[in-house]
Structure formats: structure tokens, C-alpha cells
Design an enzyme around this catalytic site. Structure first.
Site, PDB file in Angstrom:
ATOM      1  N   LYS B 367       0.204   0.101 -39.403  1.00 21.75           N
ATOM      2  CA  LYS B 367       0.509  -1.071 -39.022  1.00 21.75           C
ATOM      3  C   LYS B 367      -0.666  -1.509 -37.905  1.00 21.75           C
ATOM      4  O   LYS B 367      -1.019  -0.791 -37.119  1.00 21.75           O
ATOM      5  CB  LYS B 367       1.667  -1.115 -38.015  1.00 21.75           C
ATOM      6  CG  LYS B 367       2.213  -2.198 -37.726  1.00 21.75           C
ATOM      7  CD  LYS B 367       3.757  -2.047 -37.326  1.00 21.75           C
ATOM      8  CE  LYS B 367       4.499  -3.594 -36.711  1.00 21.75           C
ATOM      9  NZ  LYS B 367       6.115  -3.179 -36.353  1.00 21.75           N
ATOM     10  N   GLU B 453      23.571  -1.592 -37.585  1.00 24.24           N
ATOM     11  CA  GLU B 453      24.412  -2.255 -36.371  1.00 24.24           C
ATOM     12  C   GLU B 453      25.868  -1.540 -36.680  1.00 24.24           C
ATOM     13  O   GLU B 453      26.564  -1.639 -35.630  1.00 24.24           O
ATOM     14  CB  GLU B 453      24.600  -3.779 -36.439  1.00 24.24           C
ATOM     15  CG  GLU B 453      22.922  -4.234 -35.719  1.00 24.24           C
ATOM     16  CD  GLU B 453      21.778  -4.283 -36.639  1.00 24.24           C
ATOM     17  OE1 GLU B 453      22.399  -4.079 -38.055  1.00 24.24           O
ATOM     18  OE2 GLU B 453      20.696  -4.395 -36.362  1.00 24.24           O
ATOM     19  N   ARG B 481      26.234  -8.439 -38.260  1.00 20.46           N
ATOM     20  CA  ARG B 481      26.045  -7.573 -39.085  1.00 20.46           C
ATOM     21  C   ARG B 481      26.989  -6.325 -38.916  1.00 20.46           C
ATOM     22  O   ARG B 481      27.661  -5.801 -39.982  1.00 20.46           O
ATOM     23  CB  ARG B 481      24.789  -6.852 -39.331  1.00 20.46           C
ATOM     24  CG  ARG B 481      24.555  -6.267 -40.585  1.00 20.46           C
ATOM     25  CD  ARG B 481      23.089  -6.063 -40.524  1.00 20.46           C
ATOM     26  NE  ARG B 481      22.334  -6.845 -41.411  1.00 20.46           N
ATOM     27  CZ  ARG B 481      21.105  -6.483 -41.988  1.00 20.46           C
ATOM     28  NH1 ARG B 481      20.797  -5.450 -41.860  1.00 20.46           N
ATOM     29  NH2 ARG B 481      20.540  -7.529 -42.692  1.00 20.46           N
TER      30      ARG B 481
END
Lengths: 225, 723
Positions: B367, B453, B481
Site C-alpha cells: 500500500k 459489524e 450491516r
């Protein structure tokens, strides 16, 4: 593509699978000639006895680390897994040693082999040993690196895939010093996976394929039209 | 003085230990410190410098002032200038593709430096994007970018380069992929882990319609921690449709200890896939042996060769195939995700293989790759504001107040100091929810469950069963969610889980995918839930304390993105619990009652001033609780005013609905009272500056005042105040 001849077939027997390979080859003939791609990874090279191999480098990578490791490894055919040629033996601790054990062992050895403490005529050997000791401590004192190393000791194929067959030179040709090494080991693996994919695909698309998945049924329907 | 210049000019982008080998860093670390030295006000000509009793630099060797590590002007992009659409990339050689990748990278960095946005993730997939567009034919071939924040290079290469300067701004390009924006964006995203599911749907649809395109889903290792990804892979393996899943593994799963495959050996820095590398060297050799054998034997050696392979495969996969193979996806990898040769080879090979079923290509990327400051930063420059490309310094504006997120974290820490049973839970959003601060102070009491979640909510419910006080800190839109878990596991059983919903209401540049429009509606309709919202940061501290005290039922509170207004904070960050169901009146008036919920109260206060200018006297009240509602307050307001306006930054069915329901049942609507609700409109508000969004939504102070004036019949004044 370079064709190489191995003189010492026995060298290949350091893994279980290698054993099987050996038994097959011995039946068929004495000399195994196998082709390797120009971007062959470190694993096999380290296993080959002929020192001339160390000169054959990968194209376009420019990384010297694996060659150095190969040269080093060419001299020491240590069986992976024994504690004889491991970093633990360098420090003189046992495999399961605690961190404080390792630390005190390191301190002892460092005090003994430090170049400033050595008698002058042994200077070079001492420095060499000191560097080894320090390197071993570097790896074994870091819990993450140590865990990697322990895992490699237990799973030789893992170590080979990373281009280290000799566990006492572990860490020197590591990917952290140049990602080309591990990239090539990976390339070896995914090339094999791709060829298997191709073969599987041919099997799957043949009309006698008995796969009954939804996707297979749709593909059959499509090919029928 | 060179010494001071060297120390003062160390890049201070907030990272701790770094592993760069640039000369100045090496020199600094030789003095025993890996941290960037702070600015020192020292007298001149001091040979050895001391700070905090430690020598800062080795006296003799003074490092050179570190220069900028990247371009300050965008380098020329001759190749990229010739590419408007992916079709222009078809005839490029690998070398040209590499050059294109470098140019795209520079373009991305310079674009984001001017607009702000997500940087690190885009930099990690530059080579992948170039390879995909070269090998496949978007838009016939569908590219699904999970979450979508790494799709900046994709946008640059698909005809939107000219508009990249409008990224994340009002009426500009979205910061995520969006179907309405371009035909090259196959599926909109913002929440994670949806790409494989959608991709499978597209693959099945393609098969049903008899089409022949490819479907490629790109998903990160962080998004792989969500259950939906496994649901999709499980189904994909079963259906066996041709599709490609690209796992972009940059080891940035926020969960530090688990690996993708669960209980794999703890190899630390390595991904679990690497730890399961099966050495295929023996397979290779056996294959060659088999070739040799068949050459000698001839004839129907095919059976023998396949037997050898079977044997080999059986021996090799003694350690068990990877999780993905078990799920029915063909695993290829790991692959160096920054090596264009490899990428193009593999993608082409997979594309040309006609019958593959689902294939998973495991890429290992870095990244922030290609931008030295991003590579070194702890957060890899995941989300940045405008910055200077040459030095990597972000233009962080100093504000008088801090973000509500920070205040929440401080409040929770204060509660946890006095109460050992306060626990913090979040779903891979340690930075965004401020839980990193909590984790720093109470490492054993903060749980990051990954992008999960649903699990976070039920996990909190389990903690509550054991008598602990879990604070679930999940963004309002992400909690959607886990909604069934909120209803079924928490509310139905009346377990005292506290929900701290950050990013409630409109969120600015992130747009509708991250907008917390629905939480008042979906929380307040639950029978046992206490629902509250602070009007300012001091109230937030009090509500955290209130929630900590509510031990017999679940509770929640919502707060927006943005900074506080500057009120006095409670002493030691410790709030005082509010009596349940008690609102407050801030300003007394006679004609109009403005009943606000949450930070909209501030807009009501501003509207009060506008109305006062026009001779209308307004009462401003802060309801604080949507549930249980302050009935006495509502009765009082209803009885003493002609007009009652409820204001909330939420959709229909929320605070206003609860107020009017009560008023109807209480007979308060049977008289002369006129009630008007102000809510978010029945459409999605696009990304943009917060100011523009509130104007679009009709929730500014002007709108509130105009509504009041219109109801009072003062239409001319209403137009005046809106002008």
C-alpha cells in the site's frame, strides 16, 4: 531455458517428496536432465553441488542475494531440520530457549568474539564469528522473525520456497533485502498452477466431463448451440 | 546552521519507527532514536546538542539537510497523454506498460495532492489496473472494485483523467466507483466486501443471457475479513461459473493477529498464504520425469503421466489445500502485484483458458507503493487531505475545536478510568472511530473484530451477558450491516449494549455510501432502545456517561462528522449522566417552537437569530432523547406556540415521526397547532462540501427560518431569508 545436469542425485533427498523423485529417477536412468526456466528460483540452485551453478544468475533481476546464498549453501549441505547448522546452535541455545536465555547467550558470545576483545591474529575469524552471532541474535530476538524461522525449521518446503535451504544462512538472502528472490520462488509456483489450470480446463470442457455444477451445465448448453 | 536545519527539516508526517535507508534517517538512527527529531530552538554553534538528557546527534557527523524525496512538479506523462480510454492501451508493449504505470502513479499522487482523498490504496494497484485494462476489455468485461477507493487509476484510464481535479467535490467525480458516473464502473461500492457477490451475480447473468464477457472482482485482504466475502465464495464455488477474483493482499488487515485462514501458524509479517506455500519444485521435476518416462515408453503414456501427476499432487497437498480451494475457487499465487510481466502473463493465461470456474489470483502488493512518504507512514497515507508532493506534508488546518470522534474517545477513556467494565469494540475502523486512542490507553479492553459489524454487535451482546459494558463504535451507515443483530441479539433480549454511531447525517466528500441518514429511524423504532443525540461536544460527554449508566437495556447515541462548536468541556472529560427522557430549552420565545434533535440544534439557534431580525420570536429546544421522548417538553411547546417545527439530520420515520405520533395520541394536534418536520429529503444527497450538501438537503438555518415564516404566512420574509 538452460539445461542442467545434476551430478549428485542424492542431493535431492532432503525432503520427503524429493525422496520419491529420487526413487523414480533411479529406476529410469542415472542422469536426470531437467530444464529450468531462466527465472528459476533459489530453491533448486541451493541444492546443486556443482559450484559452477552459482555463476548462472537470473536474467534481469540484478539481485545478488540469492547467488550469495547459493554460494554459501553450496558449501554447507546441512539437513534442514537438524539443530546442527541452525541459528540456535550459533548461539548455543536449545530450540525452545526463552528470550532471556538467548539474550544472555548472545551477551556472552558477543563479549568473547568482539573484534576489540580478540587476540590480533585471530581478528578475522573472530569478526566473522561475531557477525554470525549478531545475525543469529537479530533473528531470534525478534518474536516475529523467530516464529518464521521456527516454522521454516519444521517445514523444509517452506524454507525452500523462500530460497533458503540452509537454515544457518537464514535471513541473509531474505526478501526484505530484495523482493526479487521471493518473487521468483512465487513465479515458479504460479506457473505450475497455471499449467494445471489449463489442463483442468481441458478436462472440464471435454464433452464427457461429468461435472454437474450449474456453471458446467450452462457451459454445455452454450456449446451445444 | 546546517545542524539545526538538518534536524528541523526531518519529515514529520506522524509516523513512528520507519525502515527507510535514506541517508539522513540512517544518520539520525545512529544516534539511537528512530523518531523524527522535533524542531529545536537552540543557540547557534553548539557542537553537541542535548535534548531531554540525551544527545541528539553524534557530534562529529552532521547529516545533510534531507531533500525532498519526490517531484514537486508533475513530471511529463507522454504515454498517458495518448490514453483516453482502455482501448488505447491494447497495442502497448510491456515496457510501455511499465512506463504507463509510472505515469499513472505520478498522476494519481499529484491529483490527490490537490484534492485530498484516498491515496495509499490506489498506489498499491497501479500495476494491476494497467494490466487489467491491457488484457481485458472494459466495459464489456466487468471490473468490480471492492469499496472503490482504490479506483483512482481506473478512473484516470477510463476517460475521466480530465475531471480528476473535481474528485470528491460538489458536482464532481465520486471518490468511489459509481455506475451513474461511467459505464466503466460496473458496480457501485463504498462499503466493503460486496464485489464477489456482485461479480457472481454478473457472471450468472452473463451465462443466462449467453454472453461471453469476463467478470473480475478486485477485493482486498481487509475486505476479505467480512463474512459476505465467504458467503460469495462459497456460492461461487458451488455454482462453478467462470469468474476471476483478485485478492489484493497488502497485509493491511486492521486486525493484527488473525490471518486469513484463521488458526495458521504465527508467522508474523508473512501472509498466511505464504505460510502455506507448497513447494512445487518436486512437482516440476516429477513432471519432467514423467516426460522422460513417456518418451521412453511411448504409446498410451498419457495415463501414466496423469497418474504421476495425481501421485505428486496427492503428496504435495498432504498439508491441505488452501481455504480458497476448499471453497471451490482455483487458487493461483502468491504473485508479485507490482510486476507487470507477471500480471500480464497470468491474466492473459486465465483469460485464454476457456473453462476455469471461479479463479482466485492472490496478489501481494504494497500500500502506498511508489511514494516514499506513503510507504513509510504507519497509515500508508490511506486517507489524506491536500498535501505537498515533494515533502509529503499534509495541509492539516489547525482548528479551534477537535472532531466529535476525538471527544468521544476522550469521553470513553474517562468512563473507562473509573469503571473497569467499560469495553470498546470497533470493526476495523480504529482511526475513524477514535478507538485507537482508547486502545492505546486500554489495550486489553479494546477489540477490533475486522470488517465484521454483524459479529461486532453479537460479540458485544455476549460481553453484555457477562456483565461488562460494551461500547460498540460503528459508523451509522456501517451499522446497517449489523442491523439484524441489533434487533435480534441486542434489543429483543434487552441487553445493555451501547452503540456510538459516528458519521451520523451527511458526511461531505464521501457521499451517500457513507451517509448516516437512517440511524434515527432504524434505532428509534426498536422497543427497548434508548436513542439520544448530543447537540454539542459537552452534551456528547454527558451522553457517554449516561449510556455507561444504562444497564438494563440497550442505548445508542449519534454524532456527526466534523468538529465541535467550542463549548466548555466537563472537568477531566468526565460527563455527568442526564436524566433519561429529559430535553432542555435553550432560548425562550412565543411564536414558533424549534425542536431540534442532535447537532441540528445549532442550526435552530442560527435560525432563531434570523427570525429575531424579522420580528419573529422563536423558542429553541434541544430534545436530547428521541426515545424516551420528553413528553412534557413537547406538550409545553405544543400548547404555548402556534407553530412547532422538528428538525433532524435524518430520514423520514425518525425523530419527527416519533414526536408527531405522540402528539397525535395525546390530542395535541386537535387544536390550532401547526407542525412541520424538517428531515433529509427522499433522495440521496451526492458527495460534496458540507455546506453544499446542507443547502441541497434543505437543512440550513435559512431553510428552518423560511419554513417558520411560510407557516406563519410571511412568505415574502421567507423568500428574503432564503436569498
Amino acid at each position: 531455458m538452460e539445461a542442467l545436469r545434476t551430478s549428485g542425485v542424492g542431493v535431492l533427498s532432503s525432503t520427503r517428496v524429493g525422496d520419491a523423485a529420487v526413487s523414480l529417477t533411479v529406476d529410469v536412468g542415472q542422469c536426470v536432465s531437467f530444464s529450468s526456466s531462466a527465472v528459476f528460483g533459489g530453491p533448486v540452485r541451493n541444492q546443486v553441488a556443482s559450484a559452477g551453478w552459482a555463476k548462472k544468475r537470473r536474467e534481469g533481476s540484478g539481485a545478488c542475494q540469492c547467488v550469495a546464498a547459493a554460494a554459501a549453501a553450496a558449501d554447507e549441505f546441512v539437513t534442514v531440520g537438524g539443530s546442527a547448522g541452525t541459528l540456535y546452535s550459533v548461539l548455543g541455545v536449545e530450540l525452545g530457549g526463552s528470550f532471556s536465555d538467548i539474550k544472555s547467550a548472545y551477551k556472552q558470545m558477543a563479549r568473547r568474539y568482539h573484534p576489540d576483545v580478540c587476540p590480533l591474529d585471530d581478528r578475522d575469524a573472530c569478526t566473522q564469528k561475531f557477525l554470525e552471532v549478531r545475525h543469529a541474535y537479530e533473528i531470534l530476538s525478534d518474536p516475529e522473525k523467530r516464529a518464521e524461522y521456527d516454522y521454516a525449521l519444521m517445514h523444509p518446503s517452506f524454507a525452500q520456497a523462500l530460497g533458503n535451504s540452509s537454515t544457518s544462512s537464514w535471513g541473509r538472502s531474505r526478501r526484505t533485502q530484495g523482493s526479487e528472490g521471493v518473487s521468483d520462488a512465487w513465479r515458479f509456483q504460479w506457473e505450475a498452477q497455471l499449467s494445471r489450470l489449463r489442463r483442468d480446463s481441458e478436462v472440464k470442457s471435454s464433452p464427457v466431463s461429468n461435472s454437474n455444477s450449474w456453471g458446467a451445465r450452462m457451459r454445455r448448453e452454450k456449446s451445444e448451440h | 546552521m546546517p545542524a539545526m536545519a538538518a534536524l528541523a527539516a526531518s519529515p514529520a508526517v506522524g509516523q513512528a519507527a520507519s525502515f527507510s535507508t535514506t541517508p539522513h534517517k540512517a544518520a539520525l538512527s545512529s544516534s539511537g532514536s528512530l523518531f523524527a527529531a522535533p524542531k529545536l530552538n537552540l543557540p547557534r554553534a553548539v557542537p553537541s546538542l542535548r535534548l531531554n538528557g540525551q544527545s541528539r546527534i553524534v557530534a562529529a557527523a552532521v547529516p545533510e539537510a534531507p531533500g525532498p524525496e519526490y517531484f514537486s512538479e508533475k513530471p511529463p506523462t507522454p504515454l498517458l497523454d495518448t490514453i483516453n480510454y482502455p482501448i488505447h492501451m491494447k497495442n502497448l508493449t510491456i515496457r510501455e506498460l511499465k512506463q504507463l504505470a509510472d505515469e499513472v502513479r505520478a498522476e494519481t499522487i499529484f491529483t490527490v495532492s490537490k484534492t485530498g482523498g484516498h491515496l495509499g490504496s490506489s498506489l498499491g494497484v497501479v500495476e494491476l489496473t494497467v494490466a487489467l485494462h491491457h488484457v481485458f476489455n472494459c466495459p464489456e468485461d466487468k471490473f468490480l472494485w471492492d469499496v472503490g477507493h482504490q479506483a483512482y487509476p481506473h478512473k484516470i484510464l477510463t476517460g475521466r483523467r480530465g475531471k480528476m481535479h473535481t474528485l470528491r467535490q460538489t458536482d464532481g467525480l465520486s471518490g468511489f466507483v459509481k455506475r451513474a458516473e461511467s459505464e466503466y464502473d460496473a458496480f457501485g461500492a463504498g462499503h466493503s466486501s460486496t464485489s464477489i457477490s456482485a461479480g457472481l451475480g454478473m457472471a450468472v447473468g452473463r451465462d443466462l443471457k449467453g454472453k461471453k464477457n469476463n467478470v473480475i472482482s478486485v477485493i482486498g485482504d481487509g475486505a476479505m475479513t467480512a463474512g459476505q466475502a465467504y458467503e460469495a465464495m462459497n456460492n461461487a464455488g458451488y455454482l462453478d461459473c467462470n469468474m476471476i477474483v483478485i485478492l489484493n493482499d497488502n497485509k493491511q488487515v486492521s486486525l493484527p493477529t488473525a490471518t486469513l485462514d484463521g488458526p495458521a501458524p504465527p508467522v508474523g509479517a508473512l501472509s498466511s498464504a505464504l505460510s502455506r506455500l507448497q513447494s512445487s519444485r518436486p512437482l516440476r521435476e516429477l513432471r519432467e520425469v514423467a516426460k522422460g518416462v513417456t518418451k521412453q515408453i511411448g504409446g498410451s503414456a498419457h495415463a501414466l503421466a496423469s497418474k504421476v501427476d495425481e501421485y505428486a499432487r496427492g503428496m504435495i497437498s498432504g498439508s491441505g489445500s488452501t481455504l480458497f480451494e476448499e471453497l471451490g475457487l482455483y487458487y493461483i499465487g502468491p504473485v508479485d502485484g507490482h510486476n507487470l510481466d507477471d500480471l500480464v502473463t497470468i491474466l492473459r493465461e486465465v483469460k485464454n483458458t476457456s473453462t476455469t470456474g471461479p479463479v482466485l489470483i492472490h496478489l501481494v502488493t504494497e500500500k502506498g507503493r511508489g511514494y516514499p512518504y506513503a510507504e513509510r507512514a504507519a497509515d500508508k497515507y490511506h486517507g489524506v487531505v491536500k498535501f505537498d508532493p515533494a515533502t509529503g506534508k499534509q495541509n492539516k488546518v489547525k482548528t479551534a475545536t477537535q472532531a466529535y470522534t476525538t471527544y468521544f474517545a476522550e469521553a470513553l477513556i474517562a468512563e473507562a478510568e473509573v469503571d473497569k467494565s467499560v469495553i470498546g469494540i470497533h470493526a476495523a475502523m480504529g482511526g475513524g472511530t477514535g478507538m485507537n486512542m482508547f486502545a492505546k490507553r486500554f489495550p486489553e479492553r479494546c477489540f477490533d473484530v475486522g470488517i465484521a459489524e454483524q459479529h461486532a454487535v453479537t460479540f458485544a451482546a455476549g460481553l453484555a451477558c457477562e456483565g461488562l459494558k460494551p461500547f460498540c463504535s460503528i459508523y451509522s451507515s456501517f451499522l446497517q450491516r449489523g442491523y439484524d443483530q441489533v434487533v435480534h441479539d441486542v434489543d429483543l433480549q434487552k441487553l445493555p449494549v451501547r452503540f456510538a454511531m459516528d458519521r451520523a447525517g451527511l458526511v461531505g466528500a464521501d457521499g451517500p455510501t457513507h451517509c448516516g441518514a437512517f440511524d434515527v429511524t432504524y434505532m428509534a423504532c426498536l422497543p427497548n432502545m434508548v436513542v439520544m443525540a448530543p447537540a454539542d461536544e459537552a452534551e456528547l460527554f454527558h451522553m457517554v456517561a449516561t449510556a455507561a449508566q444504562i444497564d438494563d437495556r440497550p442505548s445508542c447515541f449519534r454524532y456527526p462528522r466534523g468538529n465541535g462548536i467550542g463549548v466548555q468541556l466537563p472537568a477531566n472529560n468526565k460527563g455527568i449522566p442526564i436524566e433519561l427522557g429529559k430535553g432542555r430549552i435553550l432560548l425562550e420565545g412565543t411564536d414558533v417552537a424549534l425542536l431540534g434533535y442532535g447537532t441540528m440544534v445549532q442550526n435552530c439557534l442560527a435560525a432563531h437569530a434570523l427570525l429575531a431580525n424579522l420580528g419573529v420570536s422563536a423558542t429553541v429546544a434541544d430534545a436530547r432523547f428521541c426515545k424516551p421522548l420528553d413528553r412534557d417538553l413537547v406538550r409545553q411547546l405544543a400548547k404555548n406556540h402556534q407553530v412547532l417545527i422538528t428538525v433532524e439530520e435524518g430520514s423520514i420515520g425518525g425523530f419527527g415521526s416519533h414526536v408527531v405520533q405522540f402528539m397525535a395520541l395525546d390530542g395535541l394536534l386537535d387544536g390550532k397547532l401547526k407542525w412541520r418536520p424538517l428531515v433529509l429529503p427522499d433522495r440521496y444527497i451526492e458527495h460534496g462540501a458540507p455546506k453544499d450538501q446542507y443547502a441541497e438537503a434543505g437543512l440550513t438555518a435559512g431553510h428552518i427560518a423560511a419554513t417558520a415564516l411560510n407557516v406563519l404566512g410571511k412568505t415574502r420574509e421567507a423568500l428574503q431569508v432564503m436569498a
